[in-house]
Write a protein that holds these residues in place. Structure first.
Motif, PDB file in Angstrom:
ATOM      1  N   LEU A 128      -1.050  -8.590  -9.038  1.00  0.00           N
ATOM      2  CA  LEU A 128      -2.466  -8.989  -9.081  1.00  0.00           C
ATOM      3  C   LEU A 128      -3.381  -7.928  -8.498  1.00  0.00           C
ATOM      4  CD1 LEU A 128      -2.000 -12.706  -7.965  1.00  0.00           C
ATOM      5  CD2 LEU A 128      -2.142 -11.805 -10.288  1.00  0.00           C
ATOM      6  N   SER A 129      -2.858  -6.737  -8.306  1.00  0.00           N
ATOM      7  CA  SER A 129      -3.611  -5.645  -7.697  1.00  0.00           C
ATOM      8  C   SER A 129      -4.916  -5.381  -8.444  1.00  0.00           C
ATOM      9  CB  SER A 129      -2.758  -4.372  -7.700  1.00  0.00           C
ATOM     10  OG  SER A 129      -3.451  -3.318  -7.086  1.00  0.00           O
ATOM     11  N   GLY A 130      -5.998  -5.211  -7.660  1.00  0.00           N
ATOM     12  CA  GLY A 130      -7.290  -4.882  -8.239  1.00  0.00           C
ATOM     13  C   GLY A 130      -8.177  -6.079  -8.514  1.00  0.00           C
ATOM     14  N   LEU A 131      -7.634  -7.292  -8.428  1.00  0.00           N
ATOM     15  CA  LEU A 131      -8.430  -8.478  -8.708  1.00  0.00           C
ATOM     16  C   LEU A 131      -9.167  -8.936  -7.461  1.00  0.00           C
ATOM     17  CD1 LEU A 131      -5.958 -10.571 -10.885  1.00  0.00           C
ATOM     18  CD2 LEU A 131      -7.855  -9.161 -11.661  1.00  0.00           C
ATOM     19  N   GLU A 132     -10.291  -9.617  -7.672  1.00  0.00           N
ATOM     20  CA  GLU A 132     -11.029 -10.216  -6.568  1.00  0.00           C
ATOM     21  C   GLU A 132     -10.744 -11.703  -6.571  1.00  0.00           C
ATOM     22  OE1 GLU A 132     -14.950  -9.600  -5.486  1.00  0.00           O
ATOM     23  OE2 GLU A 132     -14.803  -7.428  -5.494  1.00  0.00           O
TER      24      GLU A 132
END
Length: 182
Positions: A139-143
């Motif tokens: 889920l890297s990069g998600l807010e």
């Protein structure tokens, strides 16, 4: 020489990945027992930080507690795996074990091996409703929006909002960084 390759490929085609349910905290013993029988096993592991007696320690635990993967030919190895010490059962729906796609195993292997090497710094304390940025992992990069910490483990519940879909996700606290207002 081509005949040998054809025979090997026929043998490999009978091998499929399956999920094995193990007794609690026996995953590593089961892996060792089944591998000793010459069967390919995969036990994905995850580095976690835990607080023990007011100290942060790093432990390596199964990614899926109570489960592991084996690559077998059911006709040949079903009994060997199903009756190995520490095994509860080969997971299935109804009487037949369910196959796991080898692409999923390969994807899992690549994600786990790349994520094992990067340990992120422990973030500052997060508050309910605070916007966070996810670093590392799938889920890297998600807010997301921080919902709350979970007792017993260094994990947190976050609310992801993507493509008109809201989903609650449990994630390691170490992967969360407070979002900076633009």
């Amino acid at each position: 020489m081509d005949t040998l390759n054809d025979a090997q490929s026929t043998q490999i085609q009978g091998l499929r990945w399956y999920v094995v349910s193990t007794k609690v905290n026996h995953e590593k013993h089961v892996e060792r027992n089944i591998a000793h029988a010459g069967i390919e096993c995969y036990l994905p592991l995850l580095k976690e930080r835990r607080i023990v007696r007011n100290q942060i320690i790093t432990t390596i635990n199964p990614l899926f507690p109570g489960y592991m993967f084996v690559r077998i030919d059911l006709a040949q190895h079903y009994r060997t795996v199903n009756y190995a010490r520490g095994v509860r059962k080969i997971v299935g729906f109804g009487p037949r074990p369910v196959e796991v796609d080898s692409a999923m195993i390969n994807s899992l292997r690549s994600r786990v091996s790349s994520s094992e090497t990067d340990m992120l710094q422990r973030p500052e304390k997060l508050g309910h409703g605070q916007r966070v940025h996810i670093q590392g992992g799938p889920l890297s990069g998600l807010e997301a929006v921080f919902v709350g910490g979970m007792s017993g483990r260094q994990r947190a519940m976050v609310l992801l909002q993507a493509l008109s879909l809201q989903a609650r996700v449990v994630i390691e606290v170490d992967r969360l960084v407070p979002s900076v207002a633009a």
